[in-house]
Design an enzyme around this catalytic site. Structure first.
Site, PDB file in Angstrom:
ATOM      1  N   LYS A   1      51.626  29.418  19.296  1.00  0.00           N
ATOM      2  CA  LYS A   1      52.104  30.703  18.751  1.00  0.00           C
ATOM      3  C   LYS A   1      53.036  31.385  19.754  1.00  0.00           C
ATOM      4  O   LYS A   1      54.137  31.823  19.398  1.00  0.00           O
ATOM      5  CB  LYS A   1      50.901  31.612  18.447  1.00  0.00           C
ATOM      6  CG  LYS A   1      51.272  33.047  18.094  1.00  0.00           C
ATOM      7  CD  LYS A   1      50.059  34.000  18.117  1.00  0.00           C
ATOM      8  CE  LYS A   1      50.510  35.427  18.363  1.00  0.00           C
ATOM      9  NZ  LYS A   1      49.424  36.382  18.518  1.00  0.00           N
TER      10      LYS A   1
ATOM     11  N   LYS B   1      55.590  39.296  28.193  1.00  0.00           N
ATOM     12  CA  LYS B   1      54.496  38.391  27.794  1.00  0.00           C
ATOM     13  C   LYS B   1      55.057  37.051  27.317  1.00  0.00           C
ATOM     14  O   LYS B   1      54.582  35.980  27.690  1.00  0.00           O
ATOM     15  CB  LYS B   1      53.686  39.077  26.685  1.00  0.00           C
ATOM     16  CG  LYS B   1      52.656  38.217  25.992  1.00  0.00           C
ATOM     17  CD  LYS B   1      51.423  38.018  26.834  1.00  0.00           C
ATOM     18  CE  LYS B   1      50.445  37.074  26.139  1.00  0.00           C
ATOM     19  NZ  LYS B   1      49.302  36.766  26.974  1.00  0.00           N
TER      20      LYS B   1
HETATM   21  P1  NAD Z   1      40.934  37.500  16.981  1.00  0.00           P
HETATM   22  O1  NAD Z   1      41.438  36.773  15.782  1.00  0.00           O
HETATM   23  O2  NAD Z   1      39.638  37.104  17.583  1.00  0.00           O
HETATM   24  O3  NAD Z   1      40.859  39.085  16.676  1.00  0.00           O
HETATM   25  C1  NAD Z   1      41.742  39.764  15.837  1.00  0.00           C
HETATM   26  C2  NAD Z   1      40.882  40.623  14.904  1.00  0.00           C
HETATM   27  O4  NAD Z   1      41.734  41.452  14.105  1.00  0.00           O
HETATM   28  C3  NAD Z   1      40.051  39.796  13.921  1.00  0.00           C
HETATM   29  O5  NAD Z   1      38.677  40.044  14.153  1.00  0.00           O
HETATM   30  C4  NAD Z   1      40.507  40.270  12.538  1.00  0.00           C
HETATM   31  O6  NAD Z   1      39.453  40.349  11.598  1.00  0.00           O
HETATM   32  C5  NAD Z   1      41.068  41.652  12.868  1.00  0.00           C
HETATM   33  N1  NAD Z   1      42.008  42.155  11.888  1.00  0.00           N
HETATM   34  C6  NAD Z   1      43.065  41.526  11.303  1.00  0.00           C
HETATM   35  N2  NAD Z   1      43.715  42.369  10.471  1.00  0.00           N
HETATM   36  C7  NAD Z   1      43.053  43.570  10.531  1.00  0.00           C
HETATM   37  C8  NAD Z   1      43.236  44.839   9.905  1.00  0.00           C
HETATM   38  N3  NAD Z   1      44.219  45.040   9.042  1.00  0.00           N
HETATM   39  N4  NAD Z   1      42.363  45.829  10.209  1.00  0.00           N
HETATM   40  C9  NAD Z   1      41.345  45.629  11.071  1.00  0.00           C
HETATM   41  N5  NAD Z   1      41.119  44.446  11.693  1.00  0.00           N
HETATM   42  C10 NAD Z   1      41.966  43.427  11.430  1.00  0.00           C
HETATM   43  O7  NAD Z   1      42.111  37.379  18.071  1.00  0.00           O
HETATM   44  P2  NAD Z   1      41.998  37.660  19.646  1.00  0.00           P
HETATM   45  O8  NAD Z   1      41.734  36.374  20.352  1.00  0.00           O
HETATM   46  O9  NAD Z   1      41.139  38.841  19.873  1.00  0.00           O
HETATM   47  O10 NAD Z   1      43.529  38.020  19.960  1.00  0.00           O
HETATM   48  C11 NAD Z   1      44.094  39.250  19.584  1.00  0.00           C
HETATM   49  C12 NAD Z   1      45.522  39.306  20.103  1.00  0.00           C
HETATM   50  O11 NAD Z   1      45.518  39.150  21.529  1.00  0.00           O
HETATM   51  C13 NAD Z   1      46.424  38.192  19.576  1.00  0.00           C
HETATM   52  O12 NAD Z   1      47.703  38.711  19.348  1.00  0.00           O
HETATM   53  C14 NAD Z   1      46.421  37.160  20.710  1.00  0.00           C
HETATM   54  O13 NAD Z   1      47.612  36.379  20.729  1.00  0.00           O
HETATM   55  C15 NAD Z   1      46.345  38.061  21.920  1.00  0.00           C
HETATM   56  N6  NAD Z   1      45.745  37.444  23.113  1.00  0.00           N
HETATM   57  C16 NAD Z   1      44.630  36.676  23.009  1.00  0.00           C
HETATM   58  C17 NAD Z   1      44.084  36.099  24.159  1.00  0.00           C
HETATM   59  C18 NAD Z   1      42.843  35.246  24.085  1.00  0.00           C
HETATM   60  O14 NAD Z   1      42.518  34.596  25.087  1.00  0.00           O
HETATM   61  N7  NAD Z   1      42.117  35.228  22.967  1.00  0.00           N
HETATM   62  C19 NAD Z   1      44.678  36.333  25.410  1.00  0.00           C
HETATM   63  C20 NAD Z   1      45.805  37.166  25.489  1.00  0.00           C
HETATM   64  C21 NAD Z   1      46.326  37.715  24.328  1.00  0.00           C
END
Ligand code: NAD
Length: 294
Positions: A243, A168
């Site tokens: 990031k 990734k």
């Molecule tokens: P996001 O911030 O929307 O979702 C993460 C969620 O985790 C949040 O809702 C937060 O409240 C929750 N959270 C944090 N700590 C927690 C805990 N201890 N217990 C329960 N819930 C908890 O982020 P996202 O966009 O969904 O991305 C998630 C991951 O995927 C990241 O690592 C990001 O880099 C990766 N990612 C995102 C995308 C994108 O387009 N958004 C694409 C590929 C990868």
């Protein structure tokens, strides 16, 4: 059908968990945010009151959390509570050190584990067409594959634990660098009097062809679906690209790899985010390169 706990119901986690429900898994989700829990309930995902309730009796636990520190903290807590043999799948994008720590914690509880970060964004998460890049023992990967197939269309075993994150990080370093390369070419073309369409027509069928040009073209016009046509609404936010580039540089330093263009891309995205561009699509960096505001 297997019982799956899904921790982290944010932008990505919610549609992924919804696809598991659709595929017939008995899902129990949890997120710290009440807004995310409410949205999940509305999407038909059964929601627990806390992580402990979500993971009770789960045969598989999927995490989709922001960063490595969140994953290590959640794993540190859940390995105290689960039975040996529970399959742990972390789909978050995290640093190598945290990914390896998560595998270690899982092993300490006798649990197979897979790091399985994704590519495809929120659109791919909703459509169930994500690519999963997986690291872990062959047996853990085989057990995780059918679960991941309910959320994605391409599931790749990249090797030992941590190798999913490695893939990734390398992929997104290519993406960050190539977006800057394509943007610089459009800015130079503008100064030389080339229309966006003319440069696109040539480069998209020549050796400059790449995803940043043909799918995510950073100037409006040539690719009508690219974020440039919607005032650079993400898409993939510049803060997330920064990031991932920072993860690539931490990994390169740790491994002694020379990545000068990765370092330059990280520095440019740091400037862009510092100027207030973090919430814009990462292709908006073309505006900074042109000499405008972020
Ligand atoms: P996001 O911030 O929307 O979702 C993460 C969620 O985790 C949040 O809702 C937060 O409240 C929750 N959270 C944090 N700590 C927690 C805990 N201890 N217990 C329960 N819930 C908890 O982020 P996202 O966009 O969904 O991305 C998630 C991951 O995927 C990241 O690592 C990001 O880099 C990766 N990612 C995102 C995308 C994108 O387009 N958004 C694409 C590929 C990868």
């Amino acid at each position: 059908m297997k019982t799956v706990a899904f921790i982290g119901l944010g932008h990505m986690g919610l549609p992924m968990a919804a696809n598991l429900v659709k595929a017939g898994y008995a899902v129990r989700g949890f997120d710290l945010s009440e807004a995310c829990r409410a949205a999940a309930r509305e999407a038909g995902i059964p929601v627990a009151v806390d992580t402990a309730e979500a993971i009770a009796a789960a045969e598989v636990i999927v995490t989709m959390l922001p960063k490595g520190e969140h994953v290590v903290s959640v794993y540190g807590d859940l390995v105290q509570k689960i039975s040996a043999g529970t399959l742990l799948i972390d789909c978050s994008t995290v640093d190598m050190e945290s990914a390896l720590k998560a595998h270690e914690l899982a092993a300490s509880a006798g649990c197979p584990s897979v790091d399985a970060p994704v590519s495809g964004g929120t659109g791919g998460a909703a459509a169930g067409t994500l690519t999963f890049m997986c690291g872990g023992e062959a047996e853990a990967f085989s057990a995780a594959k059918p679960v991941l197939e309910a959320m994605g269309k391409k599931i790749v075993h990249c090797g030992k634990g941590g190798n999913g994150q490695a893939a990734k990080i390398c992929n997104n370093m290519i993406l960050g660098i190539s977006m800057i390369a394509v943007s610089e070419a459009f800015v130079l073309g503008e100064r030389l009097g080339l229309s966006h369409q003319a440069l696109f027509d040539v480069a998209s069928t020549s050796s400059g062809q790449c995803w940043s040009l043909t799918t995510y073209c950073p100037v409006p016009g040539p690719v009508p679906t690219s974020p440039a046509n919607k005032d650079y609404q993400p898409g993939f936010a510049a803060a997330l690209m920064l990031k991932d580039l920072e993860l690539s540089q931490a990994a390169a330093n740790g491994a002694g790899a020379s990545t000068p263009l990765g370092a330059a891309a990280a520095a440019l995205y740091e400037n862009f985010v510092g100027e207030g561009g973090g919430a814009r699509d990462f292709s908006a960096i073309v505006e900074m390169l042109r000499g405008g505001e972020a």
